[in-house]
Design an enzyme around this catalytic site. Structure first.
Site, mmCIF file in Angstrom:
data_model
loop_
_atom_site.group_PDB
_atom_site.id
_atom_site.type_symbol
_atom_site.label_atom_id
_atom_site.label_comp_id
_atom_site.label_asym_id
_atom_site.label_seq_id
_atom_site.Cartn_x
_atom_site.Cartn_y
_atom_site.Cartn_z
ATOM 1 N N GLU A 283 39.798 54.998 47.674
ATOM 2 C CA GLU A 283 40.910 55.946 47.566
ATOM 3 C C GLU A 283 41.949 55.474 46.551
ATOM 4 O O GLU A 283 42.676 56.273 45.988
ATOM 5 C CB GLU A 283 41.576 56.134 48.944
ATOM 6 C CG GLU A 283 41.566 57.588 49.387
ATOM 7 C CD GLU A 283 42.092 57.817 50.800
ATOM 8 O OE1 GLU A 283 41.359 58.434 51.568
ATOM 9 O OE2 GLU A 283 43.207 57.381 51.131
ATOM 10 N N HIS A 304 16.135 44.474 54.389
ATOM 11 C CA HIS A 304 14.911 45.205 54.750
ATOM 12 C C HIS A 304 15.131 46.705 54.622
ATOM 13 O O HIS A 304 14.423 47.499 55.203
ATOM 14 C CB HIS A 304 14.489 44.831 56.170
ATOM 15 C CG HIS A 304 14.233 43.356 56.309
ATOM 16 N ND1 HIS A 304 12.968 42.813 56.322
ATOM 17 C CD2 HIS A 304 15.091 42.304 56.374
ATOM 18 C CE1 HIS A 304 13.056 41.489 56.418
ATOM 19 N NE2 HIS A 304 14.331 41.165 56.445
ATOM 20 N N LYS A 417 40.843 69.809 52.016
ATOM 21 C CA LYS A 417 41.785 70.350 53.002
ATOM 22 C C LYS A 417 42.159 71.779 52.636
ATOM 23 O O LYS A 417 42.225 72.661 53.488
ATOM 24 C CB LYS A 417 43.062 69.491 53.046
ATOM 25 C CG LYS A 417 42.848 68.105 53.594
ATOM 26 C CD LYS A 417 44.189 67.413 53.749
ATOM 27 C CE LYS A 417 44.041 65.952 54.078
ATOM 28 N NZ LYS A 417 45.253 65.179 53.891
HETATM 29 O O1 PA5 Z 1 45.401 56.024 52.831
HETATM 30 C C1 PA5 Z 1 45.842 57.120 53.114
HETATM 31 O O2 PA5 Z 1 46.985 57.490 52.818
HETATM 32 C C2 PA5 Z 1 44.986 58.109 53.894
HETATM 33 O O3 PA5 Z 1 43.714 57.618 54.124
HETATM 34 C C3 PA5 Z 1 45.630 58.427 55.230
HETATM 35 O O4 PA5 Z 1 45.739 57.252 55.981
HETATM 36 C C4 PA5 Z 1 44.816 59.474 55.996
HETATM 37 O O5 PA5 Z 1 44.613 60.612 55.212
HETATM 38 C C5 PA5 Z 1 45.531 59.859 57.281
HETATM 39 O O6 PA5 Z 1 46.803 60.383 57.006
HETATM 40 P P1 PA5 Z 1 47.886 60.506 58.133
HETATM 41 O O7 PA5 Z 1 48.216 59.163 58.636
HETATM 42 O O8 PA5 Z 1 49.054 61.159 57.467
HETATM 43 O O9 PA5 Z 1 47.312 61.378 59.215
#
Ligand code: PA5
Length: 426
Positions: A283, A304, A417
């Site tokens: 990310e 394996h 989303k």
């Molecule tokens: O690293 C990030 O910002 C994301 O992976 C969030 O942790 C994830 O989308 C969850 O978001 P939230 O804590 O707002 O529900």
């Protein structure tokens, strides 16, 4: 034992990865990160997390954890950075067979079957819920929380509910925040300047980890040790700073045409750490058409399975291996008459065999065109895991800045989303 370094890097199998040019870029990236002059710099709160948790906050986390441990289970509701860190630490620190306080996860998928079975499993139990969402409006945890709240509120009155549910969220107004205020639930705050995937050392990770019975003091202590090492201004090059070396290895491998980084380790206890790492690097770096794809493999299990591809498939992969030097004292027992022909292993510690498999694998991969970096850690405990968490976060910041991307946003996550909302609103 305490003087053993918590991390040692071995680049002897990093052939074909020209580190020098990458090292210069990573040094610049470090200056950008440390001066707070790069993109996303308002999200640098994680840099100080190991030493910025006030003692009162830690005491409150510990006391909430004790309250939770008096119940029958904890359900952690969250997705992405809101649960992966805690899950990773718990898996690393709890053995596969010892009785541990039951911690279940929800809100990290939308599988109806999963929820039906979860509710059936929780039927009649007195359990706690820690719902974790920084934004307070993410669909998956919101749905899971509705289900669990529905179950608990059908069985317990308002005063009891206040003791069963803890909300971990950001300070800004949100659906979850409104809920917490309306029902007077305990709340732990996710700092504004810490993004989800960098939040394991904040209340996001600390409460579930403490509730699972682990030593959050030692975890933070390990993280502080990493912080002191990788942020030391005197350690400004790849030979003295493992975070610079790791980031330079990744960048150099990428520039040499590698597209995938495989994180391998030989203990199932680190499997979820690899999941956390995948999110951290995926990310943070996968944007603008750039970035190594983070993948993981478990040794010797996946030798394996993925082993053939690693050795002989398309040559687009580099490897980072986690090598734990100490192992449990259990030896290969001899067998009468050497009937299975493995007599050369008689009396050998199983951990020695395991490490030999790792080293042999890395040598074979090098010969097969997979350059690697081996990370040696002495053992898996709260300190070394805390160290690794901070180390990987810091190296991620360096690596992403050196690659020329903002490590702290995730614009691509919004696309699904938007489509999902449009589909469901029809
Ligand atoms: O690293 C990030 O910002 C994301 O992976 C969030 O942790 C994830 O989308 C969850 O978001 P939230 O804590 O707002 O529900």
């Amino acid at each position: 034992m305490n003087d053993t370094p918590l991390l040692t890097l071995d680049l002897s199998h990093a052939e074909g990865v020209p580190l020098d040019a990458a090292a210069a870029d990573v040094r610049k990236a470090r200056a950008t990160l440390e001066s707070g002059s790069g993109p996303g710099a308002k999200m640098l709160g994680w840099l100080e997390l190991p030493r910025r948790q006030p003692a009162t906050e830690l005491a409150r986390i510990r006391s909430l954890a004790e309250r939770i441990r008096a119940l029958e289970a904890l359900v952690v509701v969250g997705i992405g950075g809101s649960y992966l860190g805690a899950a990773a630490v718990m898996r690393a620190l709890s053995g596969p067979f010892e009785p541990a306080f039951p911690v279940l996860f929800a809100g990290h998928n939308l599988d109806a079957d999963y929820y039906k079975r979860l509710l059936a499993h929780l039927r009649g139990k007195r359990y706690a819920v820690n719902v974790i969402s920084k934004s307070g409006g993410t669909t998956e945890p919101s749905i899971a929380f509705r289900l669990l709240w529905g179950d608990l509120s059908s069985r317990f009155g308002p005063e009891e509910l206040e003791r069963l549910v803890v909300v971990t969220t950001g300070a800004s107004p949100s659906g979850l925040k409104r809920f917490q205020e309306q029902y007077g639930l305990d709340m732990l705050e996710v700092p504004d300047d810490v993004g989800g995937r960098f939040s394991v050392l904040s209340p996001v990770g600390l409460l579930p980890i403490a509730a699972a019975g682990h030593d959050i003091g030692a975890l933070l202590d390990g993280a502080r040790k990493a912080m002191a090492l990788v942020r030391d201004p005197a350690r400004g090059d790849v030979s003295s700073n493992p975070a610079l070396a790791y980031a330079a290895f990744r960048l150099a491998a990428y520039r040499a045409g590698k597209k995938i980084e495989m994180l391998s380790s030989s203990t199932p206890r680190l499997q979820l750490l690899a999941e956390w790492w995948k999110q951290l690097y995926g990310e943070s770096e996968g944007k603008g058409g750039k970035g190594l794809f983070p993948a993981a493999m478990s040794l010797t299990t996946d030798l394996h399975s993925l082993g053939q591809w690693m050795q002989d498939g398309e040559r687009v992969v580099c490897e980072t291996a986690l090598d734990v030097t100490e192992g449990a004292a259990i030896d290969v027992p001899p067998i009468a008459g050497n009937i299975d022909g493995l007599g050369y292993l008689d009396g050998m510690p199983i951990h020695t065999v395991d490490r030999a498999a790792l080293h042999a694998t890395l040598a074979a991969h090098r010969d097969g065109g997979v350059p690697s970096l081996r990370m040696e850690i002495p053992r898996i405990d709260a300190r070394t895991v805390g160290f690794l968490l901070y180390f990987f976060e810091y190296a991620c910041g360096l690596s992403a800045y050196a690659l020329g991307v903002n490590p702290f946003d995730q614009p691509g996550v919004e696309a699904y989303k938007k489509n999902m909302k449009a589909l469901l609103a029809r």
